[in-house]
Design an enzyme around this catalytic site. Structure first.
Site, PDB file in Angstrom:
ATOM      1  CB  CYS A   1      22.847  39.107 -12.503  1.00 33.70           C
ATOM      2  SG  CYS A   1      22.217  38.283 -13.967  1.00 33.70           S
TER       3      CYS A   1
ATOM      4  CE  LYS B   1      14.305  75.434   0.006  1.00 34.80           C
ATOM      5  NZ  LYS B   1      13.831  74.339  -0.822  1.00 34.80           N
TER       6      LYS B   1
ATOM      7  CB  CYS C   1      18.060  35.330 -15.259  1.00 33.92           C
ATOM      8  SG  CYS C   1      19.769  35.673 -14.832  1.00 33.92           S
TER       9      CYS C   1
ATOM     10  CG  ASP D   1     -20.935  74.148  -3.302  1.00 33.58           C
ATOM     11  OD1 ASP D   1     -20.370  75.240  -3.076  1.00 33.58           O
ATOM     12  OD2 ASP D   1     -20.441  73.046  -3.041  1.00 33.58           O
TER      13      ASP D   1
ATOM     14  CB  CYS E   1      20.612  36.312 -11.113  1.00 29.11           C
ATOM     15  SG  CYS E   1      19.351  37.510 -11.564  1.00 29.11           S
TER      16      CYS E   1
ATOM     17  CG  ASP F   1       9.340  69.345  -0.416  1.00 27.47           C
ATOM     18  OD1 ASP F   1       9.959  69.703  -1.441  1.00 27.47           O
ATOM     19  OD2 ASP F   1       9.525  68.260   0.150  1.00 27.47           O
TER      20      ASP F   1
ATOM     21  CD  GLU G   1       8.534  84.159   2.602  1.00 30.29           C
ATOM     22  OE1 GLU G   1       8.374  83.351   1.675  1.00 30.29           O
ATOM     23  OE2 GLU G   1       8.878  85.345   2.422  1.00 30.29           O
TER      24      GLU G   1
ATOM     25  CG  ASP H   1     -22.807  73.950  -9.229  1.00 22.37           C
ATOM     26  OD1 ASP H   1     -21.619  74.359  -9.266  1.00 22.37           O
ATOM     27  OD2 ASP H   1     -23.140  72.879  -8.697  1.00 22.37           O
TER      28      ASP H   1
ATOM     29  CE  LYS I   1      11.949  84.355   0.617  1.00 22.21           C
ATOM     30  NZ  LYS I   1      10.666  84.373  -0.103  1.00 22.21           N
TER      31      LYS I   1
ATOM     32  NE  ARG J   1      14.675  77.905  -9.374  1.00 22.80           N
ATOM     33  CZ  ARG J   1      15.774  77.187  -9.461  1.00 22.80           C
ATOM     34  NH1 ARG J   1      15.700  75.929  -9.856  1.00 22.80           N
ATOM     35  NH2 ARG J   1      16.942  77.701  -9.186  1.00 22.80           N
TER      36      ARG J   1
ATOM     37  CG  LEU K   1      16.250  79.975  -1.385  1.00 20.24           C
ATOM     38  CD1 LEU K   1      15.062  79.394  -0.652  1.00 20.24           C
ATOM     39  CD2 LEU K   1      16.561  81.375  -0.869  1.00 20.24           C
TER      40      LEU K   1
ATOM     41  CE  LYS L   1      17.205  71.052   2.481  1.00 19.13           C
ATOM     42  NZ  LYS L   1      16.183  70.986   1.419  1.00 19.13           N
TER      43      LYS L   1
ATOM     44  CB  CYS M   1      19.344  39.016 -16.411  1.00 17.60           C
ATOM     45  SG  CYS M   1      18.369  39.185 -14.910  1.00 17.60           S
TER      46      CYS M   1
ATOM     47  CE1 TYR N   1      -0.938  78.737   1.202  1.00 21.05           C
ATOM     48  CE2 TYR N   1      -0.102  76.595   0.515  1.00 21.05           C
ATOM     49  CZ  TYR N   1      -0.984  77.364   1.257  1.00 21.05           C
ATOM     50  OH  TYR N   1      -1.910  76.748   2.054  1.00 21.05           O
TER      51      TYR N   1
HETATM   52  S1  IVH Z   1      12.366  82.409  -2.343  1.00 22.90           S
HETATM   53  C1  IVH Z   1      15.933  83.843  -4.273  1.00 22.90           C
HETATM   54  N1  IVH Z   1      10.668  81.420  -0.622  1.00 22.90           N
HETATM   55  O1  IVH Z   1      13.051  76.974  -2.832  1.00 22.90           O
HETATM   56  C2  IVH Z   1      14.746  83.389  -3.644  1.00 22.90           C
HETATM   57  N2  IVH Z   1      11.648  79.940  -2.205  1.00 22.90           N
HETATM   58  O2  IVH Z   1      16.063  76.945  -3.543  1.00 22.90           O
HETATM   59  C3  IVH Z   1      14.322  82.050  -4.114  1.00 22.90           C
HETATM   60  N3  IVH Z   1      10.891  77.625  -2.032  1.00 22.90           N
HETATM   61  O3  IVH Z   1      12.984  77.125  -6.290  1.00 22.90           O
HETATM   62  C4  IVH Z   1      12.949  81.745  -3.852  1.00 22.90           C
HETATM   63  N4  IVH Z   1       9.503  77.944  -0.362  1.00 22.90           N
HETATM   64  O4  IVH Z   1      10.876  76.444  -5.158  1.00 22.90           O
HETATM   65  C5  IVH Z   1      11.488  81.155  -1.662  1.00 22.90           C
HETATM   66  N5  IVH Z   1       9.140  80.675   0.953  1.00 22.90           N
HETATM   67  C6  IVH Z   1       9.939  80.429  -0.085  1.00 22.90           C
HETATM   68  C7  IVH Z   1      10.065  79.137  -0.638  1.00 22.90           C
HETATM   69  C8  IVH Z   1      10.955  78.932  -1.697  1.00 22.90           C
HETATM   70  C9  IVH Z   1      10.004  77.063  -1.210  1.00 22.90           C
HETATM   71  C10 IVH Z   1      11.669  76.923  -3.068  1.00 22.90           C
HETATM   72  C11 IVH Z   1      11.494  77.458  -4.442  1.00 22.90           C
HETATM   73  C12 IVH Z   1      12.861  77.659  -5.023  1.00 22.90           C
HETATM   74  C13 IVH Z   1      13.729  76.960  -4.050  1.00 22.90           C
HETATM   75  C14 IVH Z   1      15.014  77.740  -3.905  1.00 22.90           C
END
Ligand code: IVH
Length: 697
Positions: free
Chosen positions: A455, A146, A440, A62, A437, A148, A144, A66, A319, A167, A112, A343, A460, A253
């Site tokens: 209320c 998903k 108040c 580091d 309430c 969050d 992959e 620096d 995919k 987006r 998606l 999901k 209030c 990512y």
């Molecule tokens: S592919 C058409 N890959 O999910 C393909 N999306 O509902 C769309 N997301 O807005 C994106 N992980 O924010 C893809 N491995 C992944 C993802 C991913 C999270 C989110 C992304 C997108 C939403 C689609």
């Protein structure tokens, strides 16, 4: 490494002028030499950043890092014009801007389709098989996580990062380039990349461990902890001051590409390897799989381990691997046919209801809220859950002291699912709705027809605070930085009594509040000014007229055009608008007939130099008197958009096919409405006919 991250993630904004190599302390410096040295340092620092943040394998200490960084800073300070566009010194953030520009994505950023039950995977796989029947290549999938977080797009030209955006609505996002430049896992210059132009798409997240550390720091500093990593990540990239973004442990990512010029890629798997090779982190556990059985295994694998991962995921993305096959499959109403998000089921935990406390909302509705013994559900601590209303408590038989199951619905809002009656001692207490309430003290009323207790006192304090909070919220005029705590303080100090008063606040009024930094006071003044740029639908929602949400607000704006005219419209005029019924018309009327509301609007009008106007949709109504029903998916428009278009042309859009229906518009995969139309011999229009009808063939 942990300590090191902390150090490098929060770099000094000020560079030190000491410790430079002797050769640029000469009084006469050769500009070419300096230029070459700046380029060299930029390259070296970017390379070491990559080793550190992407490969997790630093090559220098580091202290050495620096030294190089300081040297570069000093040179750039002296020779501002020689700074390289990919200079790592830019990662500390640029000065605050007061607004984001819009960016149109050259290819829409799709969403998606979701499968909530794993069985739906079979339908997806079968459909892909049918649609690709006869295709010479076998069908493979890439799975992959998903992630969050928040989706962003990065544009690179000649390997240089030139534009980064959110987006947004999929078509248009916000330009957040200076903020994204502070994210260390976003390369400022790509390595070994031949593409002339490349759009990289992916997710900005905060790791659970970094989030926990961030919250610990906040709590130590006496600040309110953040709710969850996703919202914090999203909030961080949308900061007006990118130095704030720079201080947050954000990670990018990559999971896909948009447009690309000068590189040929054939599969999603190749896309991911390519992205990794040019310097990105990719979805960490992506896998190429042969069939749906393997997809299912991946789903089960992540579902079992998601709590142990250091990043939040809310599903598995599947995919189709071949990009040629993807293209063949195409998309349907903003989602690709070639991908699906499976999901995970909501996460559940057991805990105890320690108390049930009543909250008063904007419209006076009393909501019982369970105060829970804190429990982690899917990586997020849950302390409260709304119990919605009294009937719900009775139906679920939830008592104070009960052991209950809580879950995060859609992985966000916690819910109490059930109570364990068999685990009761005799100490549990039944909850009763208060007769007055809790804020108040006014009597509480409940209509036979409603599930809610209310209320009725408009003055209030809880209602007043909630109304202002709603006005300032995202669906309202969006005043950045005006949270509930601040509103409470402003009300307590009698600096405001309603939302119009906000615009009469002086900077010093705000700065004088407890725990208010000067900077925040300035920011609030800027945010208040900016909020005046809102449009009419948002202003209407902000006013908090009962029964007027986004949809009704945009109808009103489209048909009437200004707040003054809406306020002056009669109930008959209002209910003549397609989509506005008598109940809504009356509540709009009542709102504007109320003297106090009139006063607030008057104050608002005099302090805003002008209220937003709206282009009234005019034109002929060629479809007046005709009733349409929509079924199935359209390519060009979502069903809601199609509905609006038809309504603008005067048509009535209904969801039931009856003998009175004139036309049924059938998209792909039409449902039972289609069969009913055939049976009743009603004219069926396909998408092309519909486009012709609205003049868009
Ligand atoms: S592919 C058409 N890959 O999910 C393909 N999306 O509902 C769309 N997301 O807005 C994106 N992980 O924010 C893809 N491995 C992944 C993802 C991913 C999270 C989110 C992304 C997108 C939403 C689609």
């Amino acid at each position: 490494l942990m300590l090191a991250w902390k150090k490098r993630a929060f770099p000094r904004a000020n560079c030190q002028l000491t410790g430079l190599f002797a050769w640029h302390r000469f009084s006469v410096v050769n500009r070419d030499q300096v230029k070459a040295r700046i380029a060299e340092l930029t390259d070296q620092l970017n390379y070491h950043n990559y080793r550190y943040y992407i490969l997790d394998d630093p090559k220098i200490t580091d202290a050495e890092y620096d030294r190089l960084f300081d040297e570069l800073c000093a040179l750039e300070k002296q020779f501002t014009d020689l700074r390289q566009p990919d200079s790592p010194t830019q990662r500390v953030g640029a000065p605050p801007s007061d607004k984001f520009e819009s960016v149109r994505h050259s290819l829409p950023m799709l969403s998606l389709n979701k499968a909530t039950k794993p069985e739906e995977l079979a339908d997806f796989d079968r459909r892909i098989g049918e649609l690709l029947a006869g295709d010479p290549e076998p069908i493979e999938y890439v799975t992959e996580e998903k992630l969050d977080g928040l989706a962003v797009e990065l544009v690179y030209r000649d390997s240089l990062f030139i534009l980064g955006s959110t987006r947004g609505d999929g078509t248009t996002g916000e330009n957040i380039t200076p903020n994204l430049k502070t994210v260390r896992t976003i390369p400022l210059r790509l390595q070994k990349c031949n593409a002339v132009m490349l759009e990289v798409r992916g997710e900005i997240i905060i790791k659970k461990s970094d989030f926990a550390r961030l919250n610990r720091q906040r709590e130590e500093a006496g600040e309110e902890p953040y709710a969850n990593p996703r919202n914090t990540a999203a909030g961080s990239v949308r900061q007006l001051d990118s130095q704030v973004t720079a201080s947050r442990p954000l990670i990018f990512y990559a999971y896909g590409i948009g447009n690309v010029e000068g590189a040929t890629l054939k599969t999603q798997w190749e896309v991911l390897q390519f992205l990794r090779d040019i310097g990105f982190l990719i979805t960490p556990q992506a896998k190429l799989v042969a069939d749906r059985k393997e997809v299912r295994q991946r789903y089960d694998y992540f579902n079992d381990r998601r709590a142990a991962l250091d990043y939040d995921i809310d599903g598995l993305v599947v995919k189709v691997n071949s990009l040629r096959q993807q293209q063949k499959l195409g998309e349907l109403s903003r989602s690709p046919r070639w991908a699906i998000a499976m999901k995970f089921p909501p996460q559940q935990e057991e805990t105890i209801v320690e108390d049930i406390v009543v909250q008063v909302g904007r419209t006076g509705i009393l909501t019982p809220v369970a105060h829970l013994k804190p429990v982690r559900v899917g990586g997020v601590e849950v302390k409260r859950a709304s119990l919605h209303n009294y009937d719900e408590i009775i139906r679920k038989d939830i008592r104070i002291g009960d052991r209950v199951i809580v879950q995060r619905a859609g992985d966000v809002i916690p819910q109490v699912v059930k109570s364990f009656k068999e685990k009761r001692s005799s100490a549990e207490k039944q909850f009763a709705m208060p007769a007055r309430c809790p804020v108040c003290g006014s009597p509480v009323s409940k209509l036979e027809t409603e599930a809610y207790h209310r209320c009725l006192n408009l003055a209030c304090p809880a209602q007043v605070a909630e109304r202002i909070s709603h006005f300032a919220g995202k669906s309202g005029v969006d005043i950045d930085g005006l949270g509930p705590k601040l509103i409470e303080q402003l009300l307590e100090q009698k600096l405001i009594a309603d939302f119009a008063d906000l615009y009469y606040l002086k900077r010093d009024d705000i700065a004088s509040l407890d725990r208010m930094a000067e900077q925040s006071a300035d920011n609030l003044i800027i945010a208040l000014e900016r909020s005046k740029d809102t449009d009419l639908p948002h202003l209407l929602v902000a006013c908090g007229i009962p029964n007027v949400g986004e949809h009704v607000a945009s109808l009103l704006a489209d048909e009437v055009g200004s707040l003054e005219k809406i306020a002056a419209a009669s109930e008959t005029e209002l209910s003549a608008i397609v989509g506005i019924g008598p109940v809504v018309a009356q509540s709009i009327r009542d709102f504007f007939a109320n003297e106090e509301n009139q006063q607030v609007i008057k104050k608002l009008k005099s302090v805003w130099s002008k209220l937003p106007e709206h282009q009234i949709s005019v034109g002929p109504l060629p479809l007046k008197g005709k009733t349409f029903v929509l079924t199935g998916g359209l390519e060009r428009y979502s069903r809601n958009q199609a509905k609006k278009i038809l309504q603008k042309l005067g048509a009535k859009v209904s969801s039931l096919v009856t003998k009175k229906t004139d036309y049924v518009i059938a998209g792909s995969d039409p449902g039972s409405k289609y069969e009913k139309a055939v049976k009743l011999d009603i004219t069926i229009l396909l998408e092309d006919d519909f486009l012709k009808l609205i003049g868009e063939d």
